[in-house]
Scaffold this motif. Structure first.
Motif, mmCIF file in Angstrom:
data_model
loop_
_atom_site.group_PDB
_atom_site.id
_atom_site.type_symbol
_atom_site.label_atom_id
_atom_site.label_comp_id
_atom_site.label_asym_id
_atom_site.label_seq_id
_atom_site.Cartn_x
_atom_site.Cartn_y
_atom_site.Cartn_z
ATOM 1 N N GLY A 132 -2.317 -4.054 18.181
ATOM 2 C CA GLY A 132 -1.612 -3.284 17.171
ATOM 3 C C GLY A 132 -2.452 -3.079 15.935
ATOM 4 O O GLY A 132 -3.493 -3.715 15.759
ATOM 5 N N GLU A 133 -1.995 -2.178 15.101
ATOM 6 C CA GLU A 133 -2.712 -1.825 13.877
ATOM 7 C C GLU A 133 -1.713 -1.667 12.743
ATOM 8 O O GLU A 133 -0.647 -1.079 12.936
ATOM 9 N N VAL A 134 -2.062 -2.199 11.592
ATOM 10 C CA VAL A 134 -1.247 -2.070 10.380
ATOM 11 C C VAL A 134 -2.050 -1.256 9.377
ATOM 12 O O VAL A 134 -3.195 -1.597 9.071
ATOM 13 N N ARG A 135 -1.445 -0.182 8.872
ATOM 14 C CA ARG A 135 -2.118 0.671 7.891
ATOM 15 C C ARG A 135 -1.167 0.872 6.706
ATOM 16 O O ARG A 135 -0.288 1.718 6.743
ATOM 17 N N THR A 136 -1.348 0.035 5.667
ATOM 18 C CA THR A 136 -0.504 0.144 4.476
ATOM 19 C C THR A 136 -1.316 0.418 3.213
ATOM 20 O O THR A 136 -0.756 0.829 2.208
ATOM 21 N N HIS A 137 -2.616 0.181 3.257
ATOM 22 C CA HIS A 137 -3.464 0.338 2.079
ATOM 23 C C HIS A 137 -4.190 1.681 2.081
ATOM 24 O O HIS A 137 -4.364 2.306 3.136
ATOM 25 N N THR A 138 -4.630 2.091 0.902
ATOM 26 C CA THR A 138 -5.393 3.339 0.758
ATOM 27 C C THR A 138 -6.881 3.077 0.547
ATOM 28 O O THR A 138 -7.651 4.020 0.394
ATOM 29 N N TYR A 139 -7.262 1.797 0.539
ATOM 30 C CA TYR A 139 -8.656 1.409 0.399
ATOM 31 C C TYR A 139 -8.879 0.152 1.226
ATOM 32 O O TYR A 139 -7.948 -0.366 1.829
ATOM 33 N N SER A 140 -10.069 -0.358 1.270
ATOM 34 C CA SER A 140 -10.431 -1.456 2.165
ATOM 35 C C SER A 140 -9.499 -2.664 2.057
ATOM 36 O O SER A 140 -9.034 -3.015 0.977
ATOM 37 N N VAL A 141 -9.247 -3.285 3.206
ATOM 38 C CA VAL A 141 -8.530 -4.556 3.252
ATOM 39 C C VAL A 141 -9.581 -5.649 3.080
ATOM 40 O O VAL A 141 -10.470 -5.805 3.904
ATOM 41 N N ASN A 142 -9.485 -6.388 1.973
ATOM 42 C CA ASN A 142 -10.491 -7.390 1.624
ATOM 43 C C ASN A 142 -10.107 -8.805 2.014
ATOM 44 O O ASN A 142 -10.974 -9.669 2.180
ATOM 45 N N CYS A 143 -8.798 -9.082 2.115
ATOM 46 C CA CYS A 143 -8.347 -10.434 2.400
ATOM 47 C C CYS A 143 -6.972 -10.381 3.045
ATOM 48 O O CYS A 143 -6.241 -9.399 2.884
ATOM 49 N N LEU A 144 -6.661 -11.443 3.764
ATOM 50 C CA LEU A 144 -5.339 -11.516 4.383
ATOM 51 C C LEU A 144 -4.986 -12.961 4.675
ATOM 52 O O LEU A 144 -5.853 -13.829 4.790
ATOM 53 N N THR A 145 -3.689 -13.204 4.761
ATOM 54 C CA THR A 145 -3.171 -14.504 5.150
ATOM 55 C C THR A 145 -1.813 -14.284 5.789
ATOM 56 O O THR A 145 -1.224 -13.206 5.670
ATOM 57 N N VAL A 146 -1.317 -15.308 6.473
ATOM 58 C CA VAL A 146 -0.034 -15.222 7.165
ATOM 59 C C VAL A 146 0.787 -16.446 6.823
ATOM 60 O O VAL A 146 0.266 -17.558 6.759
ATOM 61 N N CYS A 147 2.078 -16.220 6.602
ATOM 62 C CA CYS A 147 3.006 -17.328 6.381
ATOM 63 C C CYS A 147 4.349 -16.954 6.989
ATOM 64 O O CYS A 147 4.920 -15.911 6.645
ATOM 65 N N GLU A 148 4.819 -17.777 7.903
ATOM 66 C CA GLU A 148 6.137 -17.623 8.523
ATOM 67 C C GLU A 148 6.400 -16.201 9.011
ATOM 68 O O GLU A 148 7.438 -15.612 8.715
ATOM 69 N N GLY A 149 5.465 -15.649 9.740
ATOM 70 C CA GLY A 149 5.657 -14.339 10.348
ATOM 71 C C GLY A 149 5.432 -13.157 9.435
ATOM 72 O O GLY A 149 5.624 -12.014 9.839
ATOM 73 N N THR A 150 5.003 -13.418 8.202
ATOM 74 C CA THR A 150 4.706 -12.332 7.270
ATOM 75 C C THR A 150 3.215 -12.290 7.011
ATOM 76 O O THR A 150 2.593 -13.305 6.701
ATOM 77 N N LEU A 151 2.648 -11.104 7.151
ATOM 78 C CA LEU A 151 1.238 -10.850 6.853
ATOM 79 C C LEU A 151 1.137 -10.383 5.410
ATOM 80 O O LEU A 151 1.863 -9.478 4.997
ATOM 81 N N TYR A 152 0.249 -11.013 4.640
ATOM 82 C CA TYR A 152 -0.030 -10.602 3.260
ATOM 83 C C TYR A 152 -1.474 -10.114 3.207
ATOM 84 O O TYR A 152 -2.378 -10.808 3.674
ATOM 85 N N THR A 153 -1.684 -8.927 2.646
ATOM 86 C CA THR A 153 -3.018 -8.355 2.566
ATOM 87 C C THR A 153 -3.355 -7.981 1.130
ATOM 88 O O THR A 153 -2.488 -7.579 0.358
ATOM 89 N N GLY A 154 -4.641 -8.118 0.780
ATOM 90 C CA GLY A 154 -5.148 -7.693 -0.516
ATOM 91 C C GLY A 154 -6.210 -6.639 -0.298
ATOM 92 O O GLY A 154 -6.947 -6.680 0.689
#
Length: 123
Positions: A46-68
């Protein structure tokens, strides 16, 4: 050592990764996406596309993906459905690191600040 295999699909640099344990891996890229990989079948699930610029960092907690991202924002995404849950806005430069600490999300940015967000909003 010899290369075992490769996972291909991103169209720009791979900037970060996070193991989901077992046989799944998340990668964030300069192509503005996060990909979910099957390490056994060597394919993109699968692919997640929510940002308009590069994804620099990510983490996961309890089924939620957090991206910066380089777009100065953070996003929360449900990893089961890939639904966008929430956008965190406030940084004035790219976000380079993100960490969940209990019920808060902490992000670090090129604006020389750490921001503390209420991660309970995504539960």
């Amino acid at each position: 050592g010899a290369r075992f295999s490769s996972l291909e699909g991103h169209t720009q640099s791979v900037n970060c990764m996070h193991s989901l344990g077992g046989d799944r891996l998340l990668t964030g890229s300069g192509d503005c996406t996060v990909r979910v990989w099957d390490l056994v079948g060597h394919e993109c699930l699968g692919e997640v596309r929510t940002h308009t610029y590069s994804v620099n960092c990510l983490t996961v907690c309890e089924g939620t993906l957090y991206t910066g991202s380089g777009d100065c924002s953070l996003h929360a995404v449900d990893l089961n459905t890939y639904d966008h849950l929430l956008t965190f806005s406030g940084h004035t430069s790219p976000v380079f690191c993100v960490k969940v600490l209990g019920s808060v999300l902490v992000s670090g940015s090129g604006d020389c600040s750490l921001r503390i967000w209420d991660a309970a909003d995504c539960a």
